[in-house]
Structure formats: structure tokens, C-alpha cells
Scaffold this motif. Structure first.
Motif, PDB file in Angstrom:
ATOM      1  N   VAL A 402     -13.624 -12.072  -5.271  1.00  0.00           N
ATOM      2  CA  VAL A 402     -14.331 -11.376  -4.299  1.00  0.00           C
ATOM      3  C   VAL A 402     -15.371 -10.546  -4.778  1.00  0.00           C
ATOM      4  CG1 VAL A 402     -14.198  -9.729  -2.386  1.00  0.00           C
ATOM      5  CG2 VAL A 402     -12.405 -11.357  -2.759  1.00  0.00           C
ATOM      6  N   TRP A 403     -16.510 -10.309  -4.509  1.00  0.00           N
ATOM      7  CA  TRP A 403     -17.610  -9.769  -4.992  1.00  0.00           C
ATOM      8  C   TRP A 403     -17.900  -8.626  -3.839  1.00  0.00           C
ATOM      9  CZ3 TRP A 403     -21.575 -11.449  -8.549  1.00  0.00           C
ATOM     10  CH2 TRP A 403     -21.192 -12.681  -9.084  1.00  0.00           C
ATOM     11  N   LEU A 404     -17.807  -7.076  -4.635  1.00  0.00           N
ATOM     12  CA  LEU A 404     -18.140  -5.793  -3.962  1.00  0.00           C
ATOM     13  C   LEU A 404     -19.263  -5.356  -4.275  1.00  0.00           C
ATOM     14  CD1 LEU A 404     -14.675  -4.311  -3.651  1.00  0.00           C
ATOM     15  CD2 LEU A 404     -15.482  -5.709  -2.025  1.00  0.00           C
ATOM     16  N   THR A 405     -20.292  -4.678  -3.477  1.00  0.00           N
ATOM     17  CA  THR A 405     -21.337  -4.453  -3.707  1.00  0.00           C
ATOM     18  C   THR A 405     -21.711  -3.425  -2.608  1.00  0.00           C
ATOM     19  OG1 THR A 405     -23.742  -4.823  -4.405  1.00  0.00           O
ATOM     20  CG2 THR A 405     -22.895  -5.996  -2.696  1.00  0.00           C
ATOM     21  N   ALA A 406     -23.215  -2.733  -3.010  1.00  0.00           N
ATOM     22  CA  ALA A 406     -23.758  -1.670  -2.170  1.00  0.00           C
ATOM     23  C   ALA A 406     -25.342  -1.835  -2.381  1.00  0.00           C
ATOM     24  CB  ALA A 406     -23.639  -0.216  -2.707  1.00  0.00           C
ATOM     25  N   ASP A 407     -26.214  -0.980  -2.830  1.00  0.00           N
ATOM     26  CA  ASP A 407     -27.549  -0.986  -3.142  1.00  0.00           C
ATOM     27  C   ASP A 407     -28.613  -1.091  -1.836  1.00  0.00           C
ATOM     28  OD1 ASP A 407     -29.873  -1.711  -4.952  1.00  0.00           O
ATOM     29  OD2 ASP A 407     -29.793  -3.257  -3.743  1.00  0.00           O
ATOM     30  N   VAL A 408     -28.089  -1.784  -0.842  1.00  0.00           N
ATOM     31  CA  VAL A 408     -29.262  -1.913   0.261  1.00  0.00           C
ATOM     32  C   VAL A 408     -28.802  -0.976   1.487  1.00  0.00           C
ATOM     33  CG1 VAL A 408     -29.528  -4.413  -0.326  1.00  0.00           C
ATOM     34  CG2 VAL A 408     -27.508  -3.737   1.367  1.00  0.00           C
ATOM     35  N   HIS A 409     -28.048  -0.148   1.274  1.00  0.00           N
ATOM     36  CA  HIS A 409     -28.047   1.122   2.372  1.00  0.00           C
ATOM     37  C   HIS A 409     -27.916   0.732   3.797  1.00  0.00           C
ATOM     38  CE1 HIS A 409     -29.787   4.213  -0.356  1.00  0.00           C
ATOM     39  NE2 HIS A 409     -29.811   3.193  -1.216  1.00  0.00           N
ATOM     40  N   TYR A 410     -26.980  -0.171   3.605  1.00  0.00           N
ATOM     41  CA  TYR A 410     -26.073  -0.517   5.117  1.00  0.00           C
ATOM     42  C   TYR A 410     -24.780  -1.387   4.794  1.00  0.00           C
ATOM     43  CZ  TYR A 410     -28.262  -5.323   5.573  1.00  0.00           C
ATOM     44  OH  TYR A 410     -28.646  -6.742   5.347  1.00  0.00           O
ATOM     45  N   THR A 411     -24.212  -1.500   5.626  1.00  0.00           N
ATOM     46  CA  THR A 411     -23.011  -2.274   5.490  1.00  0.00           C
ATOM     47  C   THR A 411     -22.938  -3.592   6.018  1.00  0.00           C
ATOM     48  OG1 THR A 411     -20.683  -2.258   5.405  1.00  0.00           O
ATOM     49  CG2 THR A 411     -21.589  -1.414   7.559  1.00  0.00           C
ATOM     50  N   ALA A 412     -22.132  -4.777   5.364  1.00  0.00           N
ATOM     51  CA  ALA A 412     -22.253  -6.074   5.761  1.00  0.00           C
ATOM     52  C   ALA A 412     -21.176  -6.968   5.309  1.00  0.00           C
ATOM     53  CB  ALA A 412     -23.728  -6.774   5.332  1.00  0.00           C
ATOM     54  N   ALA A 413     -20.505  -8.057   5.851  1.00  0.00           N
ATOM     55  CA  ALA A 413     -19.712  -9.073   5.295  1.00  0.00           C
ATOM     56  C   ALA A 413     -20.498 -10.393   5.467  1.00  0.00           C
ATOM     57  CB  ALA A 413     -18.508  -9.025   6.273  1.00  0.00           C
ATOM     58  N   HIS A 414     -20.272 -11.049   4.142  1.00  0.00           N
ATOM     59  CA  HIS A 414     -21.038 -12.163   3.859  1.00  0.00           C
ATOM     60  C   HIS A 414     -20.104 -13.151   3.351  1.00  0.00           C
ATOM     61  CE1 HIS A 414     -24.643  -9.396   2.569  1.00  0.00           C
ATOM     62  NE2 HIS A 414     -24.673  -9.760   3.825  1.00  0.00           N
ATOM     63  N   HIS A 415     -20.133 -14.560   3.940  1.00  0.00           N
ATOM     64  CA  HIS A 415     -19.402 -15.458   3.584  1.00  0.00           C
ATOM     65  C   HIS A 415     -20.315 -16.608   2.797  1.00  0.00           C
ATOM     66  CE1 HIS A 415     -16.930 -19.207   3.844  1.00  0.00           C
ATOM     67  NE2 HIS A 415     -16.054 -18.421   3.268  1.00  0.00           N
ATOM     68  N   TYR A 416     -20.180 -16.938   1.689  1.00  0.00           N
ATOM     69  CA  TYR A 416     -20.893 -17.877   1.031  1.00  0.00           C
ATOM     70  C   TYR A 416     -20.238 -19.187   0.885  1.00  0.00           C
ATOM     71  CZ  TYR A 416     -23.588 -13.988  -0.738  1.00  0.00           C
ATOM     72  OH  TYR A 416     -24.599 -12.970  -0.644  1.00  0.00           O
ATOM     73  N   SER A 417     -20.976 -20.281   1.504  1.00  0.00           N
ATOM     74  CA  SER A 417     -20.126 -21.559   1.309  1.00  0.00           C
ATOM     75  C   SER A 417     -21.190 -22.737   0.778  1.00  0.00           C
ATOM     76  CB  SER A 417     -19.709 -22.001   2.820  1.00  0.00           C
ATOM     77  OG  SER A 417     -19.163 -23.273   2.531  1.00  0.00           O
TER      78      SER A 417
END
Length: 512
Positions: A402-417
Motif C-alpha cells: 500500500v502506498w501512502l503519500t501527501a504533497d498535493v494539499h488535499y486528500t484522496a483514495a486512488h486504486h491502480y489497476s
């Protein structure tokens, strides 16, 4: 017998000492040393942790630890003499601690010219990592004191830290932009509602950081906040960096010749000073081979390993990022390390703590790209490093990343496939984004289809709200993660500063 002071009493004493920082002459006049910015613990292990503190002068840092809050069974470790080369800061590594145990520690400073002149103690607490499965709870976020938004004490200071502490996490992953060395603060900012945001100001925060002392001052500024110091005394910090610890969007070969704010024009020189300040001011374990190295693994028992990566130090220049032959991003040595450590990990969950998201497009000016994403299509430029890592994870049979990050100054959940991606040689995975902790709020960002991201949730400013929203708007975010000992299920929640749960998901581990 003199009674031991309580943690509350010693914390209050540290806060009183910090109030003297604006009057260094008065602080120096005290007959005993002062602990100026509280205490921190970090990089916690099953048998130890790193303890940090700072004195107002050359001093001997003395640390005791105990498994009882009254320190009845206290053990003292070998002291550390602090001098001017580290600006009075010191880090001591505690070893031989019992695993999965609440540890209470106490720091005092003795004047090197009179070892009988000893500071008031300041206490802290952390819990060692387990050797066997137990429930784990931690938080993550990034971006502290950026875009002109510093400490406004009338508005409660950096309130996200107080919100996170109410959840009693085992640790915080600070995902970068721990400071904003390129972000001077104005004493007052007029908000759109007509009210005034009033920043606490210091000399170091009056200009961009160039000297080592100015970089140190960026970290010391954040430690003026009551919420931050209280949090640090109770929750270990596992920190990485991104760009603002040096300057916006920097890369090692960059010249700042066109930036009139800087008399130092070499990003590499600024980065060397910024890295030294980062490690002096953060409770990190440092590598003997590469003392300024950020990337490392923190093992937290059989359920969790955390792999901190560094997408800043080893990168090539910011270009259009469309080079067919690739361009450095993680660098060969870091990629080899990550592959090796992922292969050797027996933990159920492998968190890759990244300082930048994968599929979001972040620009540096009109044409250059700042992170890996560069528009639709196959992996090009920096994306090739990410593709190599993702492909390796698949073919090595490494589960539950699982990848955790910040940087872009908002919150989101991304699923990659791979089903949605141009590049398909990888297994599906999740990436969760949170932040800012206490900075301007921006977004949303654009995405490319190289790795097939799907936005399952996002919260960013509405178009009518504009960008760089102040913390008082309430769009400050952190993530909260629980891993259950009995099932191994990981629950990820995206939270805001008001402690509202915005979105959550439960991830079942793949059993191998």
C-alpha cells in the motif's frame, strides 16, 4: 525524597521555557540550562527508539527511561554532550528496551561548565514495536506551515496535531514538507471574510532559508506550537522529506540564478544544508554509509513494515518528463535497496511511504513536470522507475503493498489497476493521499492513465473557493490506519481537522 514531576508538569515547564525563545538574552541569564523545544521520539523499533531534545547552551543531555510513569524503575543511558556544531540539539538512541511496552522517558540538560546546574526535566512517552501480532494504529499526513500559514495562536495553532493525538496512535508518518524553508511568513494576512490571520514570526521565517542556521530555524519554528510539542512528547515521528525542506520543486543540478530571493544559487548546496538541518531536528536513525540518507525501513512487528522512499535527492532535472530512455527518479541504489528489503520482508503489510503520489500530474512551470506522472501513454521519463518497482513487486510475488503519500494539499483514495492502465505489468494496489497538516489547501490535480488510477474519493477546494485556502477553512487532512491483530485487516480512514471521517475502506490481506 523529592517527588517526580508528572508529565503534565514537565510539559508545562517546557512550554514556559519555549516562551523565552523570543528573548534569548533573558534565557541565557538563567542559572540553569533550558530545554527549549520539548522532546521527540522517532524511528521506534521493538527494542528501542531515537530520543531528541535541544538545550539553550552547550550542555550534557541525560536521558532516563522506565516502564512506569512514576519512573520508579528508571534506567539512565550514557549521556551525550551537546555543543555549538549542532545548535544545542541532540539525539540519543535507546537500546535494549522491552518490546510492545509503554516507555516513559525523561530528559534533563546539565551545563557543561557546571554539571551541577541541571535543567528542569521534560518527559515523553512512546510504545515499542511488538514482536508478536497486536492491533496497530497510526496516522499519516504532510505539509506543515506552508503557503504563508504559520502559527496563529488566537485560532488554536496547528490544530491537526491535537486532533491526531486524540486517536492515541502508535506513530505518525510525516510524508514530507515537514517545514517550508522557502516560505517566509508575514505577520498578518487578511482573509476573504475580512478577519486577520496573525502569524507568530521569527527571524528565520522572515526570509527564504540559505544558511544552516536558517534551515534549523524552520524546524524550530514549528516547535513553537503547543500542539506540535504536546504531540511530539507522546507520539513517535517517522519522517521523510520532499521539496520544501530545501526549496520548491528542487532537483540536485538546479540553479536558482533567476530567483532574486536567493544569494545562494546552488540547489545542491542548499540541499546539503537542508538535509543536515532535517536530521539534526528530526528523531531519525541515520545511515553510517550515507548520513543524510532519507530512505530506510522501519519494522513494526509481524503485521507491518514501512519503507520510506526519497523521490527528491536522486532525481534528474525537471523536464517534460517524456524521455524514452528514462530519467533518474529513485536512482539505481535506492531501487536496489527497495527491491531487496521488500523481498526480505515477512510482514503482512508493506507500506511504501512516498513523498509524492504516482498518478497525479504536478507541473513545474508551463512545460516541466515535477513528479512522475507526465500525461497519458506508456512509462516515460521518471515513470520508468515506478514501472520497474511495480513490475518487480508483481514478479517477486510480494503481496499487500500500500502506498501512502501527501504533497498535493488535499486528500484522496486512488486504486491502480492494469485493467485501466497503458502499462499493465503490475498487480492492482491502493494509494492514499492526505494533507495538509497545517498549510494552504489546493487541488484537485489531473491524472494520467499510465498506471490506471481510479479516484475512489477526493476532497479538495470547490472551484468557487479558489486555492491556497487557510487552515481556518477546515480543509486540513490526515489519514488514520488500523491493522487488526486477529484478522490482519487494514482499515484506512481519511479524516479532517475537525475529526470527521470523510471516507474509509477495509483491505483484506492476501495470504501467501
Amino acid at each position: 525524597m523529592i517527588p517526580h514531576p508528572t508529565r503534565r508538569a514537565t510539559l508545562q515547564g517546557a512550554l514556559a521555557a519555549t516562551s523565552l525563545l523570543a528573548m534569548p538574552g533573558l534565557a541565557r541569564a538563567q542559572s540553569r540550562p533550558l530545554i527549549t523545544h520539548g522532546v521527540q521520539s522517532g524511528d521506534v523499533a521493538h527494542d528501542g527508539a531515537v530520543i531528541w531534545s535541544r538545550a539553550d547552551r552547550e550542555a550534557r543531555m541525560m536521558v532516563e527511561w522506565a516502564t512506569r510513569e512514576d519512573f520508579a524503575n528508571a534506567q539512565r543511558v550514557q549521556p551525550l554532550d551537546l555543543g555549538t556544531p549542532t545548535d544545542g540539539t541532540g539525539k540519543l538512541t535507546l537500546r535494549g528496551l522491552p518490546s510492545d511496552q509503554d516507555i516513559f522517558y525523561r530528559v534533563t540538560m546539565a551545563d557543561l561548565t557546571d554539571l551541577n546546574a541541571v535543567s528542569e526535566p521534560v518527559t515523553g512517552h512512546f510504545r515499542t514495536a511488538p514482536r508478536t501480532a497486536r492491533d496497530i494504529r497510526f496516522v499519516w499526513s504532510g505539509d506543515t506551515a506552508g503557503q504563508g500559514w504559520g502559527i496563529d495562536r488566537d485560532r488554536g495553532g496547528m490544530r491537526s496535531y491535537a486532533t491526531m493525538m486524540r486517536h492515541r496512535p502508535d506513530f505518525l508518518i510525516h510524508s514530507g514538507d515537514t517545514v517550508y524553508a522557502d516560505g517566509p511568513l508575514q505577520p498578518e494576512v487578511t482573509l476573504t471574510d475580512g478577519t486577520i490571520w496573525r502569524n507568530v514570526t521569527t527571524d528565520a521565517k522572515s526570509k527564504v532559508a540559505e544558511t544552516l542556521d536558517e534551515f534549523r530555524g524552520q524546524f524550530l519554528y514549528n516547535l513553537l506550537d503547543d500542539n506540535v510539542r504536546a504531540f511530539n512528547a507522546e507520539v513517535p515521528i517517522l519522517a521523510q522529506w520532499d521539496d520544501h525542506e530545501v526549496t520548491n520543486n528542487w532537483y540536485p543540478t538546479e540553479s536558482l540564478a533567476a530567483d532574486d530571493r536567493y544569494s545562494v544559487k546552488s540547489a545542491a548546496l542548499l540541499a546539503a544544508r537542508g538535509a543536515r538541518a532535517f536530521h539534526e531536528m528530526m528523531p531519525t536513525r541515520q545511515s553510517q554509509e550515507e548520513p543524510n540518507r532519507i530512505y530506510r525501513k522501519v519494522a513494526y512487528g509481524p503485521l507491518l513494515d514501512v519503507f520510506f522512499i526519497d523521490l527528491r535527492t536522486y532525481r534528474g532535472p525537471n523536464t517534460t518528463n517524456r524521455e524514452e530512455g528514462g530519467t533518474p527518479f529513485l536512482g539505481d541504489a535506492q531501487i536496489a535497496w527497495l527491491k531487496r528489503e521488500l523481498t526480505n520482508s515477512d510482514a503482512t503489510w508493506k507500506i511504501i511511504a512516498s513523498d509524492m503520489p504516482i498518478g497525479m500530474m504536478v507541473r513545474d512551470g508551463e512545460a516541466a513536470m515535477e513528479n512522475g506522472a507526465n500525461g497519458d501513454g506508456p512509462p516515460l521519463g521518471r515513470e520508468q522507475d515506478i514501472a520497474e518497482v511495480l513490475s518487480f513487486i508483481k514478479h517477486a510475488g510480494i503481496a499487500n503493498t500500500v502506498w501512502l503519500t501527501a504533497d498535493v494539499h488535499y486528500t484522496a483514495a486512488h486504486h491502480y489497476s492494469p485493467d485501466r492502465a497503458t502499462f499493465q505489468d503490475f498487480e492492482p494496489f491502493w494509494e492514499f493521499v492526505s494533507g495538509p497538516l497545517h498549510s494552504g489547501t489546493f487541488g484537485p490535480s489531473g491524472y494520467d492513465n499510465t498506471f490506471g488510477p481510479e479516484v475512489r474519493f477526493a476532497k479538495a477546494p470547490a472551484e468557487a473557493q479558489g486555492q491556497n485556502l487557510p487552515p481556518s477553512m477546515g480543509l486540513q487532512f490526515f489519514g488514520l490506519v488500523d491493522i487488526a491483530a486477529d484478522t490482519g485487516v487494514m482499515k484506512v480512514r481519511l479524516m479532517d481537522v475537525g475529526d470527521t471521517e470523510l471516507w474509509s475502506v477495509e483491505l483484506e490481506p492476501i495470504r501467501t
